[in-house]
Every structure is written in structure tokens, then in C-alpha cells.
Design an enzyme around this catalytic site. Structure first.
Site, short mmCIF file in Angstrom:
data_model
loop_
_atom_site.label_atom_id
_atom_site.label_comp_id
_atom_site.label_asym_id
_atom_site.label_seq_id
_atom_site.Cartn_x
_atom_site.Cartn_y
_atom_site.Cartn_z
N CYS A 326 2.00 -12.49 -5.52
CA CYS A 326 1.72 -13.26 -4.29
C CYS A 326 2.11 -12.46 -3.04
CB CYS A 326 2.39 -14.61 -4.29
SG CYS A 326 1.89 -15.65 -5.65
N ALA A 327 1.97 -11.15 -3.11
CA ALA A 327 2.26 -10.31 -1.95
C ALA A 327 1.22 -9.19 -1.92
CB ALA A 327 3.68 -9.75 -2.04
#
Ligand SMILES: Cc1ncc(COP(=O)(O)O)c(C=O)c1O
Length: 368
Positions: A326-327
Site C-alpha cells: 500500500c505504498a
């Protein structure tokens, strides 16, 4: 069995498990699992609404949990909002800054970035968190990819008048944040990443009455007519609907457990980080990050997909995360593809780190 490991029933079921996905979620000690059960056996009913005794008891249990969380992060109980997770907390925070230009960073989780993309009037992703100078700042306290901790107090000192929002999801599992010292405006974290149950997050709000809830519904109003509503003057205005009551109770047990083990955790964190340097050198396995403050190691293998590596590690009972964590903007900024992330916590040990590095070495050889 090590005394800490013996508190975690999952390791009875899977004695060979090497669980290194703690940045995603941690395992739960039996004290926390029993607390959930204890709530449902003894106190279960809805809160704030009933005038009968059981409801009053449940309400008291829930409000005591708020007090306990406030004490843990050095805040006041009426600054603590219980939400579903850090993601919901950050959505509420950013929603309230929707008319602002927000300075954020490449090191943020999607749960910070996506609400900014949706709500902010404008935004800028900065390269160095501690150098940011701006009116409205939304930053992480610790990166879930690199394990680096940022000096939030310094950011406040450099930006005395700014509105500052902090994502503490990776910091709070390792260190107690001090809201009074850091003096930020909002601070978010999740219970499940720090030994507590899923379904509960915390949003600290320094000045709760300046802002409004994202979710509307029951339990947050003092008055409703056929055309308007008036929000409560207290923190409950952010908690529409039935909140995670049993989870809040169990979280207090998780906090007490964690607090009693913080010294052990800090020693272990440092030992893992120290030992990792020589092991990575010895086996020529290099993570993308070398300046971590908490034991998170992300590996990029040019010729092997991260998911393949993670699947092979699973054959050795080693659980890691693979992908962008999620980055994705951070991976793009670093000019790398998906990575394999190993994150350590209180029940891990040096032997498991060695096993990880040796197994990675074998996998790399296979793909050569
Ligand atoms: C830095 C960071 N922020 C926010 C989140 C979101 O937490 P949750 O999934 O509990 O909402 C995560 C989860 O991985 C995280 O690592």
C-alpha cells in the site's frame, strides 16, 4: 518455550511458524483473546443508549477503554475517538482538511494518500519529511516499507502554526507516542498492529470541536428535526452507530501487555537491526533500506517477482508480505518494483532472522 511466545496460542497450533508479517497485523496474546470472551460472557449490551444496568456497565467498560488509551498516548479521554482502523481515522482527518493544500510525503501509506487525492484542494509529495515547511502537513511517524521513524516533534518545531496530521500505525506498536510533547493536531493508529483485536482504530484529535465526523448516524446528535441535526458537543460526535465495544475492552488488555514488555521489545528491535547488518553482508542479501529504526526489511529482487519469493518462503513456514505494501508511490519514487517485506515483533528472535536470510539466499540461487 520462550515465555513471550507461550502467551501466543497461534504458535501452539503452528509451532514451526516464522511469522514476519507484523507490519500488516500482529498475533494476539491469550490475554487479549480471553478479554474478548470475557466481555461477551459478562458485559455484552449496547452502550450509551440503555438505562438498564447491563448497558451502563458496558458503557463504563467502553469509556474506561477511552481513558486507558488516552493515558497510553498522554492525551485526554475527550480527545480519543474510537474508529474501525487507522484508515478510517486518516479519512476523517483528511476530510476535515478538504479546503487545504496539503504537504505530504512519498513515504505515506495509501490510507493517507488516497484521502488526500480525493479531498485536498491541492497537495505535494515531499522527499524529506523532516524538512517540510508548510501550513498543512500530513505525514507518517514511521514508514511501513523502510521502518524509519521521523521526528514529528521537529516538524512541529519547524512549523509552529501548521495543522499537522500524523499516521502512527507503525510507530505506536513499538513506542509510546506523547501527544502533549508532539503537539500534533490529529494522530491515527490501529489496535490490530499492536497485539489488539481487529476492527478498532484510534484517532486522537487535539481540538475535537473544530472538526466534524465523516460518518453520520445514531448516537452523535443532541437534536434532530425534520430538516436539521445538531452534533453532540463531545467526542461521541465522531462515533456514529454501534462502536467496537468488546474490541475497545480487549485493546486495554493489549496495551497493558505491551506496556509491560516494552523494554524487552526495544532490546529485541535493536538486536535484530544490529544483527541484520552482519547477516546481510555475510549472505550478500541486501534490503532496500539500511536506516531502519524498527525492524522492517524490504527486499527487491530484480529478476524474481516478490510474490514468487514470498510463496517460496511460505514453503519454509516463513510468512512475509510481498507487493507494494500500500505504498506504490514510494516504490515508484525509489524506482523499484514490488518488494518482499519482513517485519519483526515481540515474539520473533535472531534465529528466525538467520533462517530468513539463509532461505532468501537459497531462493536467489535457484533463480540465478
Ligand atoms: C503506515 C500505515 N498507515 C496506515 C495503515 C492502515 O492501517 P489499517 O489497515 O489498520 O487501517 C497501515 C497498514 O498497513 C500502515 O502500515
Amino acid at each position: 518455550m520462550d515465555t513471550i511466545i507461550s502467551d501466543f496460542p497461534i504458535f501452539y497450533k503452528y509451532p514451526d511458524l516464522i511469522y514476519l508479517d507484523n507490519a500488516a497485523t500482529t498475533q494476539k496474546p491469550k490475554q487479549v483473546i480471553e478479554a474478548l470472551e470475557e466481555f461477551y460472557y459478562n458485559y455484552n449490551s449496547n452502550i450509551h443508549r440503555g438505562v438498564y444496568r447491563l448497558s451502563e456497565i458496558a458503557t463504563e467498560v467502553y469509556e474506561k477503554a477511552r481513558e486507558r488509551v488516552a493515558q497510553y498516548i498522554h492525551a485526554d479521554p475527550d480527545q480519543i475517538v474510537f474508529v474501525k482502523n487507522a484508515t478510517e481515522a486518516l479519512n476523517i482527518a483528511i476530510y476535515n482538511l478538504r479546503d487545504r493544500f496539503i504537504h505530504t510525503s512519498y513515504y505515506e501509506h495509501h490510507s493517507m494518500l488516497l484521502p488526500i487525492y480525493r479531498y485536498a484542494k491541492g497537495y505535494k509529495l515531499c522527499e524529506n519529511i523532516e524538512d517540510i515547511k508548510a501550513d498543512t502537513i500530513a505525514i507518517t511517524h514511521a514508514s511501513n516499507v523502510t521502518g524509519k521513524i521521523y521526528d514529528v516533534k521537529l516538524v512541529r518545531e519547524n512549523n509552529i502554526k501548521a495543522t499537522i496530521i500524523v499516521d502512527g500505525a507503525q510507530y505506536v506498536p513499538h513506542y509510546k507516542p506523547d501527544m502533549k510533547k508532539m503537539d500534533v493536531d490529529m494522530y491515527a493508529f490501529s489496535s490490530h498492529k499492536m497485539l489488539g483485536p481487529t476492527g478498532l482504530g484510534v484517532l486522537y484529535i487535539k481540538d475535537p470541536y473544530r472538526y466534524e465526523p465523516l460518518l453520520l448516524g445514531g448516537g452523535i446528535v443532541s437534536n434532530v428535526t425534520d430538516s436539521m441535526y445538531r452534533l453532540l458537543d463531545n467526542i461521541e460526535r465522531y462515533e456514529a452507530g454501534t462502536p467496537p465495544i468488546a474490541e475497545a475492552y480487549a485493546f486495554t488488555v493489549a496495551l497493558s501487555y505491551l506496556e509491560s514488555k516494552l523494554d524487552v521489545l526495544h532490546r529485541l528491535d535493536q538486536e535484530i537491526i544490529r544483527k541484520s547488518t552482519s547477516l546481510f553482508e555475510e549472505y550478500d542479501i541486501r534490503p532496500i533500506n539500511t536506516d531502519q529504526d524498527i525492524p522492517i526489511f524490504s527486499f527487491y529482487f530484480k529478476n524474481i517477482h516478490a510474490h514468487d519469493v514470498a510463496e517460496m518462503l511460505d514453503n519454509y513456514n516463513i510468512c512475509v508480505r510481498s507487493g507494494y505494501h500500500c505504498a506504490q508511490p514510494l516504490h515508484e519514487y525509489l524506482n523499484i518494483g514490488p518488494t518482499v517485506r519482513a517485519s519483526f515483533y515481540i515474539y520473533n528472535n535472531i534465529y528466525q532472522l538467520e533462517k530468513l536470510v539463509k532461505t532468501l539466499k537459497q531462493i536467489v540461487k535457484i533463480f540465478k
